[in-house]
Motif scaffolding. Sequence first.
Motif, short mmCIF file in Angstrom:
data_model
loop_
_atom_site.label_atom_id
_atom_site.label_comp_id
_atom_site.label_asym_id
_atom_site.label_seq_id
_atom_site.Cartn_x
_atom_site.Cartn_y
_atom_site.Cartn_z
N LEU A 97 -5.70 -0.98 7.89
CA LEU A 97 -7.10 -1.24 7.53
C LEU A 97 -7.96 -0.03 7.83
O LEU A 97 -8.82 0.35 7.03
CB LEU A 97 -7.63 -2.45 8.32
CG LEU A 97 -7.22 -3.83 7.80
CD1 LEU A 97 -7.53 -4.90 8.84
CD2 LEU A 97 -7.93 -4.13 6.48
N SER A 98 -7.73 0.56 8.99
CA SER A 98 -8.49 1.73 9.39
C SER A 98 -8.34 2.85 8.37
O SER A 98 -9.32 3.48 7.97
CB SER A 98 -8.01 2.19 10.76
OG SER A 98 -8.70 3.35 11.17
N ALA A 99 -7.10 3.05 7.93
CA ALA A 99 -6.85 4.09 6.93
C ALA A 99 -7.45 3.72 5.58
O ALA A 99 -8.09 4.54 4.93
CB ALA A 99 -5.34 4.31 6.80
N ALA A 100 -7.25 2.47 5.17
CA ALA A 100 -7.73 2.04 3.86
C ALA A 100 -9.24 2.08 3.75
O ALA A 100 -9.80 2.43 2.70
CB ALA A 100 -7.23 0.62 3.56
N LEU A 101 -9.93 1.71 4.83
CA LEU A 101 -11.38 1.59 4.74
C LEU A 101 -12.11 2.74 5.43
O LEU A 101 -13.35 2.79 5.44
CB LEU A 101 -11.83 0.26 5.35
CG LEU A 101 -11.25 -0.99 4.67
CD1 LEU A 101 -11.67 -2.25 5.42
CD2 LEU A 101 -11.69 -1.07 3.21
N ASP A 102 -11.34 3.65 6.03
CA ASP A 102 -11.92 4.79 6.71
C ASP A 102 -12.93 4.36 7.79
O ASP A 102 -14.07 4.79 7.81
CB ASP A 102 -12.61 5.71 5.67
CG ASP A 102 -12.91 7.08 6.27
OD1 ASP A 102 -12.16 7.50 7.17
OD2 ASP A 102 -13.92 7.69 5.86
N ILE A 103 -12.45 3.48 8.64
CA ILE A 103 -13.26 3.01 9.76
C ILE A 103 -12.50 3.38 11.03
O ILE A 103 -11.31 3.10 11.14
CB ILE A 103 -13.42 1.47 9.69
CG1 ILE A 103 -14.15 1.07 8.41
CG2 ILE A 103 -14.17 0.95 10.92
CD1 ILE A 103 -14.21 -0.43 8.19
N PRO A 104 -13.17 4.01 12.01
CA PRO A 104 -12.51 4.38 13.27
C PRO A 104 -11.90 3.16 13.94
O PRO A 104 -12.47 2.06 13.88
CB PRO A 104 -13.65 4.94 14.13
CG PRO A 104 -14.70 5.35 13.16
CD PRO A 104 -14.58 4.42 11.98
N ALA A 105 -10.77 3.34 14.57
CA ALA A 105 -10.03 2.24 15.17
C ALA A 105 -10.89 1.38 16.10
O ALA A 105 -10.82 0.15 16.07
CB ALA A 105 -8.83 2.78 15.95
N THR A 106 -11.70 2.03 16.92
CA THR A 106 -12.52 1.29 17.87
C THR A 106 -13.52 0.39 17.17
O THR A 106 -13.70 -0.78 17.52
CB THR A 106 -13.27 2.27 18.78
OG1 THR A 106 -12.34 3.23 19.29
CG2 THR A 106 -13.92 1.54 19.92
N THR A 107 -14.18 0.96 16.18
CA THR A 107 -15.16 0.20 15.41
C THR A 107 -14.49 -0.96 14.70
O THR A 107 -14.97 -2.10 14.71
CB THR A 107 -15.85 1.12 14.38
OG1 THR A 107 -16.44 2.21 15.07
CG2 THR A 107 -16.91 0.37 13.60
#
Lengths: 108, 108
Positions: free
Chosen positions: A38-48
Motif C-alpha cells: 500500500l505504501s508503495a502503491a499510494l506513495d504514503i510513508p509507512a508511519t503515516t
Amino acid sequence: MNESTAVFALSALAHEARLKVFRTLVGSGPTGMTPSALSAALDIPATTLSFHLKELVHADLVTVERQGRNLHYRPALAHMNALLGYLTDHCCQGQACIPSVRKRRATC
Amino acid sequence: MNESTAVFALSALAHEARLKVFRTLVGSGPTGMTPSALSAALDIPATTLSFHLKELVHADLVTVERQGRNLHYRPALAHMNALLGYLTDHCCQGQACIPSVRKRRATC
DNA sequence: TTCATACTTCAAATATTATTGAAATATAGA
DNA sequence: TCTATATTTCAATAATATTTGAAGTATGAA
C-alpha cells in the motif's frame, strides 16, 4: 449500525488517504494487501500509513491478519455495506428522493 | 462525484451534530426547517448550528432559501444520492460483497 | 544467536475543526 | 423610522487530527 457507529465509519472514510486505501484494498484480491504494498502503491510513508490503517481498523472498515512476517489488510465489506444501508435508510425516511429507484436499499 | 467531492461530503456528514441535522432535515417536509427550529429540536446553540449548517451547505448536502425573515434549509437529496452511488461503485469494483444483492446500486 | 525485513508505537510539531458569546446584518411590522 | 426577531459573522479558545523521523517489536532466515 447506529448513529454513532455511522459517524465513526464516516470519519474514517472522510480523509483522502484513507478513502484511497480503502478503495485500493477493495480492488485488491482476497489476500488483501500488506502495508508495504500500500505504501508503495499510494506513495504514503509507512508511519503515516500505519496511522491511517489503524483508524480504518478501529472503525471496523478494514481487518488485519498476520501471515508470517507480513500483515494482510482487507476491506470489511459487510461493515461498509451496513454503513450504506444506514445512510440509505436515514436519508429519505421512507420517501423516495428519486422516484424510479424508490425503496431500493444501498448495498455494495 | 469524484474522490475529492466524496471526501468533502463524507467529512461534512462525519460529525454527530451534522449527521443529526441532515437526518432531521430529511425527516422534515418539503418546506425544510429554519435554524431556530433545528436549534430547538436538537438543542444546539444558534452559533454552533450556523457553523455546521454552513459546512453542510458548503458540501452541497443541504440547500438554503430565504423566505421573509426565515431561512429554510433542505437536504440536497440528489447529492446524497450521488455520494451513495460513488461509495457503492467503489466499494466492490464489480465484485459482490453480498452475493444476493450483487450489482444493486445504492440510492436513497 | 545474529541479521534483515516488516511494521508499529512514540513523541513532538503542526494543522485543522469545533464551540460559543458578543457584535453585526437582514427583514418585517408598528 | 424604530423595534423585535432571525440568523450570521467575528474572534478567541479549546479540542482533535495529521504528519513523520526515530526507536521499538516481531518474525524468519542464515
